[in-house]
Design an enzyme around this catalytic site. Sequence first.
Site, short mmCIF file in Angstrom:
data_model
loop_
_atom_site.label_atom_id
_atom_site.label_comp_id
_atom_site.label_asym_id
_atom_site.label_seq_id
_atom_site.Cartn_x
_atom_site.Cartn_y
_atom_site.Cartn_z
N GLN A 1 0.80 -2.80 1.78
CA GLN A 1 2.64 -2.74 2.66
C GLN A 1 2.47 -4.74 1.91
OE1 GLN A 1 2.94 -1.39 6.55
NE2 GLN A 1 4.79 -2.40 6.37
N PHE A 2 3.20 -5.20 0.99
CA PHE A 2 3.52 -6.16 1.33
C PHE A 2 4.17 -6.96 2.19
CE2 PHE A 2 7.11 -4.66 -0.45
CZ PHE A 2 8.47 -6.09 -0.52
N THR A 3 5.09 -5.73 2.60
CA THR A 3 5.98 -6.50 3.81
C THR A 3 5.31 -7.48 5.25
OG1 THR A 3 6.21 -4.74 4.81
CG2 THR A 3 7.67 -5.15 4.26
#
Length: 143
Positions: free
Chosen positions: A76-78
């Site tokens: 999850q890059f967020t």
Amino acid sequence: MRVLVQRVSSAAVSVDGREVGAIRPNGQGLLAFVGVTHSDDPAKARRLAEKLWYLRILADERSAADVHAPILVVSQFTLYADTAKGRRPSWNAAAPGAVAEPLVSAFADALRDLGAEVQTGVFGANMQVELVNDGPVTVFLEV
């Protein structure tokens, strides 16, 4: 590296309507959302895996290592969103896929090396995650 970990009684991740990883209702497990930044490396992935594996957030102050709880790892890059300015997040702190993907894999592999039963999502895919947060317990880890 950052991990947002949730204690779950069940969790599943699907891509295009097909389940690719799951923790079935069995009492206890961990859902680990993993974010990678530019300065991360395999050593950090190993340290973070150890931190998660021995973290005492399960029932009766036990760790996943104590009860052999399954772990579902989802990239999850967020987790590296910068929302300090304006209304549109900046993703500049998130490592590009070519850097992040092997480190998310290294994190999952390090958990397996420690003895964890690990399932994963699909890196870079549009994933649908379903979970039952137990407690609720949600903890943010970083190395």
